[in-house]
Design an enzyme around this catalytic site. Structure first.
Site, PDB file in Angstrom:
ATOM      1  N   PHE A 179       0.861  -1.184   0.000  1.00 52.56           N
ATOM      2  CA  PHE A 179       0.000   0.000   0.000  1.00 52.56           C
ATOM      3  C   PHE A 179       0.892   1.226   0.000  1.00 52.56           C
ATOM      4  O   PHE A 179       1.725   1.392   0.890  1.00 52.56           O
ATOM      5  CB  PHE A 179      -0.942   0.030   1.213  1.00 52.56           C
ATOM      6  N   ASP A 230       9.224   2.483   2.009  1.00 50.05           N
ATOM      7  CA  ASP A 230       8.049   3.219   2.460  1.00 50.05           C
ATOM      8  C   ASP A 230       7.846   2.843   3.928  1.00 50.05           C
ATOM      9  O   ASP A 230       7.402   1.743   4.240  1.00 50.05           O
ATOM     10  CB  ASP A 230       6.845   2.819   1.594  1.00 50.05           C
ATOM     11  N   LYS A 270       2.252   9.457   8.479  1.00 49.10           N
ATOM     12  CA  LYS A 270       1.455   9.029   9.649  1.00 49.10           C
ATOM     13  C   LYS A 270       1.920   9.587  10.999  1.00 49.10           C
ATOM     14  O   LYS A 270       1.518  10.662  11.388  1.00 49.10           O
ATOM     15  CB  LYS A 270       1.358   7.511   9.665  1.00 49.10           C
TER      16      LYS A 270
HETATM   17  C1  LIG Z   1      -1.033   5.139   5.010  1.00 48.93           C
HETATM   18  C2  LIG Z   1       0.035   4.750   4.087  1.00 48.93           C
HETATM   19  C3  LIG Z   1       0.297   5.479   2.919  1.00 48.93           C
HETATM   20  C4  LIG Z   1      -0.552   6.642   2.461  1.00 48.93           C
HETATM   21  O1  LIG Z   1      -0.553   7.684   3.380  1.00 48.93           O
HETATM   22  P1  LIG Z   1      -1.665   8.847   3.252  1.00 48.93           P
HETATM   23  O2  LIG Z   1      -1.234   9.846   4.301  1.00 48.93           O
HETATM   24  O3  LIG Z   1      -2.986   8.223   3.540  1.00 48.93           O
HETATM   25  O4  LIG Z   1      -1.575   9.394   1.888  1.00 48.93           O
HETATM   26  C5  LIG Z   1       1.352   5.076   2.131  1.00 48.93           C
HETATM   27  N1  LIG Z   1       2.133   4.034   2.476  1.00 48.93           N
HETATM   28  C6  LIG Z   1       1.909   3.325   3.594  1.00 48.93           C
HETATM   29  C7  LIG Z   1       2.819   2.193   3.936  1.00 48.93           C
HETATM   30  C8  LIG Z   1       0.844   3.638   4.433  1.00 48.93           C
HETATM   31  O5  LIG Z   1       0.606   2.908   5.514  1.00 48.93           O
END
Ligand SMILES: *Cc1c(COP(=O)(O)O)cnc(C)c1O
Length: 401
Positions: free
Chosen positions: A139, A224, A253
């Site tokens: 994700f 990420d 986050k």
């Molecule tokens: C939540 C998340 C995102 C996206 O972050 P947003 O602030 O919702 O755009 C991208 N990568 C990972 C691993 C995430 O958990």
């Protein structure tokens, strides 16, 4: 239920784009690991706003820093310098051992920037070097490029044409990755631990081998860590746990404890790919967001704070494993490390019921990827609070065993 709750539900139904499958409570305020709804009902919050509220709710140093900065200067654009941004960038560079940081407003924006600078850097080596390889079940966000990077086909449906140059591999399958790579690979982008896709951790030396392949093909390694970073694994960056350093890492986050922010951090070598005008943002890294980030960056990386995350995390994992032993037909796997933990249910049929059952009994938890109960609580939880949630979870789960 208060009458105002019904009004809020109907206002939302009439006016807000219906993209969320929301739980029917209206949250009003919080303190520490607890939150209260409009009716005064108390919940223990083991979701933490999806790994965001790392210092819990109403953490006074954060509240004060935000209030103080709001009274001084909320925003001034990136055409000028500010102390909070200079401080936050230098802390991230120091913590990461990388070279330069850039701030945006969200995780997706951080990943967009990472993909963009990786492409720009790769094109400086070879104009055909543009392939970005990501993992199935990953994700990376909801913008068009980051949803394309996200290896979950259901997010791709109906919004094409998608940007070109993205390919997918199975996480933890190093042979498949090698078969996909060539001199045209610009970057491999992986979550150090997959969160939304169901809490999948890297096997043994998988990430080390990924690093070697990236070096072999002159491809950049992007981690990420939007969910797994900021101390969640017991290390400030999850990659420290696996002894592998990326060329680019993305954060969001938990980075400002709840104030919107995102960041990508690159090596000095990669940083050379961007010149003035090549990237930008109006809001990103404004003094309000950076003042909040500075509180997190002064608190979470401390050795005793991280030690506590590690300790409570392994206690929590032990409790989840005991629950799996008690209900082996219902729970088939427990995964994760530190305070990013998942318990996979044998079937998706009870996921949402279990979350709703916990909510009714005053515990906020989450279910992701259809059938993985996911625990990404504030990093300040105690063992007693783990017990509190486990007692509720046991009661709820027993109804389905
Ligand atoms: C939540 C998340 C995102 C996206 O972050 P947003 O602030 O919702 O755009 C991208 N990568 C990972 C691993 C995430 O958990």
């Amino acid at each position: 239920m208060k009458e105002t709750d019904q009004l809020i539900f109907s206002e939302d139904k009439d006016n807000y784009l219906p993209v969320f499958n929301r739980y029917k409570i209206v949250l009003d305020h919080g303190n520490g690991v607890y939150a209260w709804d409009n009716n005064g009902k108390k919940y223990i919050d083991f979701l933490g706003g999806i790994a965001v509220n790392v210092l819990g709710h109403n953490y006074q140093p954060l509240v004060q820093a935000v209030a103080e900065q709001a009274g001084k200067l909320i925003h001034c654009s990136n055409l000028y310098y500010t102390q909070p941004q200079a401080d936050a960038a230098s802390k991230l560079v120091k913590l990461s051992g990388l070279g330069k940081a850039f701030f945006g407003n969200s995780g997706a924006e951080a990943n967009e920037g990472a993909i963009k600078i990786a492409r720009k850097y790769a094109h400086s080596i070879n104009s055909e070097k543009s392939q970005i390889i990501t993992a199935w079940d990953s994700f990376h966000g909801r913008t068009i490029a980051t949803l394309t990077a996200t290896g979950q086909p259901h997010y791709h449906e109906g919004v094409g044409p998608l940007p070109e140059g993205f390919d997918y591999v199975h996480y933890n399958d190093i042979d498949e990755l090698e078969s996909m790579m060539s001199d045209k690979t610009a970057a491999v982008m992986l979550e150090t631990i997959q969160g939304e896709g169901g809490v999948h951790t890297p096997d043994g030396d998988y990430l080390k081998k990924v690093r070697e392949l990236c070096d072999k093909y002159q491809a950049l390694l992007i981690f990420d860590e939007i969910q797994a970073g900021i101390g969640r694994t017991g290390k400030f960056f999850a990659y420290e746990k696996y002894g592998v350093k990326p060329d680019i890492v993305t954060l969001a986050k938990g980075l400002a404890g709840g104030v919107p922010i995102g960041a990508f951090i690159v090596t000095d070598e990669v940083a050379k790919a961007f010149k003035p005008g090549d990237h930008g943002t109006t809001f990103g890294g404004n003094p309000l967001a950076c003042a909040a980030a500075n509180v997190v960056l002064d608190t979470v990386p401390k050795a005793d704070f991280l030690q506590q995350v590690e300790e409570v995390g392994s206690y929590f994992k032990g409790k989840l494993e005991a629950l799996m032993k008690k209900y082996p037909a219902l729970i088939k796997d427990v995964r994760g490390t530190g305070l990013i933990l998942g318990a996979e249910l044998s079937s998706p049929e009870h996921g949402r019921d279990i979350v709703n059952g916990c909510l009714a009994k005053g515990a906020i938890i989450n279910c992701t990827a259809g059938k993985v109960l996911r625990f990404i609580p504030p990093l300040i939880i105690t063992k007693a609070q783990v017990d509190e949630v486990m007692n509720i979870l046991d009661e709820v789960v027993s109804q389905y065993a």
